[in-house]
Design a protein around this motif. Structure first.
Motif, PDB file in Angstrom:
ATOM      1  N   HIS A 237       0.857  -1.184   0.000  1.00  0.00           N
ATOM      2  CA  HIS A 237       0.000   0.000   0.000  1.00  0.00           C
ATOM      3  C   HIS A 237       0.897   1.239   0.000  1.00  0.00           C
ATOM      4  O   HIS A 237       1.970   1.225   0.613  1.00  0.00           O
ATOM      5  CB  HIS A 237      -0.871  -0.023   1.266  1.00  0.00           C
ATOM      6  CG  HIS A 237      -2.036   0.925   1.252  1.00  0.00           C
ATOM      7  ND1 HIS A 237      -1.894   2.266   1.510  1.00  0.00           N
ATOM      8  CD2 HIS A 237      -3.359   0.707   1.032  1.00  0.00           C
ATOM      9  CE1 HIS A 237      -3.076   2.853   1.452  1.00  0.00           C
ATOM     10  NE2 HIS A 237      -3.993   1.924   1.164  1.00  0.00           N
ATOM     11  N   PRO A 238       0.495   2.323  -0.663  1.00  0.00           N
ATOM     12  CA  PRO A 238       1.313   3.540  -0.661  1.00  0.00           C
ATOM     13  C   PRO A 238       1.326   4.257   0.688  1.00  0.00           C
ATOM     14  O   PRO A 238       2.189   5.114   0.920  1.00  0.00           O
ATOM     15  CB  PRO A 238       0.662   4.406  -1.746  1.00  0.00           C
ATOM     16  CG  PRO A 238      -0.724   3.901  -1.866  1.00  0.00           C
ATOM     17  CD  PRO A 238      -0.650   2.439  -1.576  1.00  0.00           C
ATOM     18  N   ASP A 239       0.415   3.908   1.579  1.00  0.00           N
ATOM     19  CA  ASP A 239       0.346   4.548   2.893  1.00  0.00           C
ATOM     20  C   ASP A 239      -0.191   3.545   3.908  1.00  0.00           C
ATOM     21  O   ASP A 239      -1.323   3.662   4.386  1.00  0.00           O
ATOM     22  CB  ASP A 239      -0.558   5.780   2.835  1.00  0.00           C
ATOM     23  CG  ASP A 239      -0.576   6.578   4.128  1.00  0.00           C
ATOM     24  OD1 ASP A 239       0.268   6.295   5.011  1.00  0.00           O
ATOM     25  OD2 ASP A 239      -1.436   7.470   4.263  1.00  0.00           O
ATOM     26  N   PRO A 240       0.621   2.542   4.275  1.00  0.00           N
ATOM     27  CA  PRO A 240       0.132   1.479   5.163  1.00  0.00           C
ATOM     28  C   PRO A 240      -0.459   1.992   6.474  1.00  0.00           C
ATOM     29  O   PRO A 240      -1.416   1.409   6.989  1.00  0.00           O
ATOM     30  CB  PRO A 240       1.378   0.631   5.418  1.00  0.00           C
ATOM     31  CG  PRO A 240       2.237   0.861   4.223  1.00  0.00           C
ATOM     32  CD  PRO A 240       2.006   2.290   3.840  1.00  0.00           C
ATOM     33  N   ALA A 241       0.091   3.055   7.008  1.00  0.00           N
ATOM     34  CA  ALA A 241      -0.385   3.564   8.299  1.00  0.00           C
ATOM     35  C   ALA A 241      -1.839   3.994   8.238  1.00  0.00           C
ATOM     36  O   ALA A 241      -2.537   3.995   9.261  1.00  0.00           O
ATOM     37  CB  ALA A 241       0.490   4.732   8.749  1.00  0.00           C
ATOM     38  N   ASN A 242      -2.296   4.361   7.051  1.00  0.00           N
ATOM     39  CA  ASN A 242      -3.677   4.802   6.897  1.00  0.00           C
ATOM     40  C   ASN A 242      -4.520   3.853   6.050  1.00  0.00           C
ATOM     41  O   ASN A 242      -5.636   4.206   5.653  1.00  0.00           O
ATOM     42  CB  ASN A 242      -3.702   6.210   6.283  1.00  0.00           C
ATOM     43  CG  ASN A 242      -3.193   7.257   7.259  1.00  0.00           C
ATOM     44  OD1 ASN A 242      -3.717   7.407   8.353  1.00  0.00           O
ATOM     45  ND2 ASN A 242      -2.136   7.961   6.874  1.00  0.00           N
ATOM     46  N   ALA A 243      -3.984   2.661   5.766  1.00  0.00           N
ATOM     47  CA  ALA A 243      -4.774   1.661   5.043  1.00  0.00           C
ATOM     48  C   ALA A 243      -5.952   1.239   5.909  1.00  0.00           C
ATOM     49  O   ALA A 243      -5.873   1.236   7.138  1.00  0.00           O
ATOM     50  CB  ALA A 243      -3.908   0.447   4.708  1.00  0.00           C
ATOM     51  N   LYS A 244      -7.040   0.854   5.279  1.00  0.00           N
ATOM     52  CA  LYS A 244      -8.252   0.547   6.027  1.00  0.00           C
ATOM     53  C   LYS A 244      -8.300  -0.879   6.549  1.00  0.00           C
ATOM     54  O   LYS A 244      -9.210  -1.239   7.281  1.00  0.00           O
ATOM     55  CB  LYS A 244      -9.479   0.843   5.151  1.00  0.00           C
ATOM     56  CG  LYS A 244      -9.610   2.322   4.821  1.00  0.00           C
ATOM     57  CD  LYS A 244     -10.881   2.635   4.061  1.00  0.00           C
ATOM     58  CE  LYS A 244     -10.999   4.135   3.807  1.00  0.00           C
ATOM     59  NZ  LYS A 244     -12.247   4.474   3.070  1.00  0.00           N
ATOM     60  N   SER A 245      -7.307  -1.693   6.170  1.00  0.00           N
ATOM     61  CA  SER A 245      -7.262  -3.077   6.650  1.00  0.00           C
ATOM     62  C   SER A 245      -5.827  -3.579   6.613  1.00  0.00           C
ATOM     63  O   SER A 245      -5.128  -3.404   5.619  1.00  0.00           O
ATOM     64  CB  SER A 245      -8.160  -3.965   5.789  1.00  0.00           C
ATOM     65  OG  SER A 245      -8.097  -5.308   6.201  1.00  0.00           O
ATOM     66  N   ASP A 246      -5.382  -4.210   7.686  1.00  0.00           N
ATOM     67  CA  ASP A 246      -4.079  -4.874   7.779  1.00  0.00           C
ATOM     68  C   ASP A 246      -2.880  -3.966   7.514  1.00  0.00           C
ATOM     69  O   ASP A 246      -1.831  -4.437   7.066  1.00  0.00           O
ATOM     70  CB  ASP A 246      -4.024  -6.077   6.825  1.00  0.00           C
ATOM     71  CG  ASP A 246      -4.668  -7.312   7.423  1.00  0.00           C
ATOM     72  OD1 ASP A 246      -5.177  -7.224   8.553  1.00  0.00           O
ATOM     73  OD2 ASP A 246      -4.668  -8.362   6.763  1.00  0.00           O
ATOM     74  N   GLY A 247      -3.005  -2.696   7.800  1.00  0.00           N
ATOM     75  CA  GLY A 247      -1.891  -1.781   7.574  1.00  0.00           C
ATOM     76  C   GLY A 247      -0.659  -2.124   8.388  1.00  0.00           C
ATOM     77  O   GLY A 247       0.470  -1.848   7.968  1.00  0.00           O
TER      78      GLY A 247
END
Length: 271
Positions: A237-247
């Motif tokens: 993901h380009p922004d794991p900290a703000n991903a909506k699942s499994d960041g």
């Protein structure tokens, strides 16, 4: 890789491992296309056969209020559009028997989540679509036990089976990878994938949000390629900290190319 899987991929004749990668969940068209475009560019350059991964719905969440999706049809149409736009196969999870035919109308590979790998009706429904079926090994099962999942699908008339290891339960809040399981599952005559991100989850946190150790993704991936895994599964993901699942256990998209370059070198050294 077996012939059926090569047919589903862009066959580069490179002898490379194949890659299933993408976001944990389809959050929207823009971010999904951004991720797909970046990975396609990288895998084309490195001659890595690629399948875009995205869950159209997340059915297994710790907390009832967690993000589950943007709507089944909307997400599935995004997956279909990505497949057509970038000319790559796509894979998504299914959770109940009734979802198999619905999802099969949009994607090339149906994935059985680890917690559901023993659900006979679900495996048979997926098999009967004629699609490739990727079964994730339950973290509560031995590698040898997965032969029964393969048998259920094959006996339903579908020999297009892939198995994916995602670690084994180790205590209450951690997982561990036993690499002996990869060749054991390959002995069933199917391609075997290492899930490099979910195997680093730290489930059952008191917060109700699964943790992870993404800094070890490279370690898991390197070991898997050295052992001879046919493919890798990486959520990115380009922004794991703000991903909506499994960041918490996803790889930052900007780190993917450097990792894959290293893995291709390892693959060439061991084949």
């Amino acid at each position: 890789m077996t012939n059926f899987l090569i047919d589903k991929l862009k066959n580069t004749n490179s002898g490379n491992f194949f890659l299933m990668a993408g976001p944990c969940a389809i959050e929207g068209e823009d971010v999904a296309f951004r991720i797909a475009e970046k990975i396609v560019t990288i895998t084309d350059k490195l001659q890595i056969p690629y399948i875009f991964k995205g869950s159209y719905r997340k059915a297994n969440r710790s907390k009832g209020g967690s993000f589950t999706g943007i709507g089944d049809e909307k997400a599935l149409k995004i997956l279909e559009k990505i497949g057509k736009t970038f000319d790559v196969p796509t894979v998504t999870d299914i959770h109940e028997s009734g979802e198999a035919a619905m999802a099969a109308a949009y994607v090339d590979v149906l994935q059985i989540p680890a917690f559901l790998c023993r659900q006979t009706d679900l495996l048979i429904a997926a098999a009967k679509t004629g699609k490739v079926v990727n079964v994730k090994k339950g973290q509560f099962l031995s590698a040898g036990s997965m032969k029964f999942a393969v048998e259920k699908i094959v006996e339903s008339g579908n020999n297009r089976v892939v198995l994916t290891d995602r670690g084994n339960t180790f205590g209450y809040q951690d997982l561990i990878v036993d690499y002996r399981g990869l060749p054991e599952m390959q002995s069933f005559g199917v391609p075997v994938v290492m899930d490099c991100t979910h195997s680093l989850q730290q489930p059952n946190q008191s917060s109700g949000v699964t943790g992870g150790k993404p800094e070890l993704i490279e370690t898991i991936a390197k070991a898997a390629i050295a052992v001879g895994a046919d493919g890798l599964f990486i959520e990115t993901h380009p922004d794991p900290a703000n991903a909506k699942s499994d960041g918490a256990n996803m790889l930052h998209l900007d780190l993917l190319e450097e990792l894959l370059v290293k893995l291709v070198k390892i693959r060439k050294a061991v084949i």
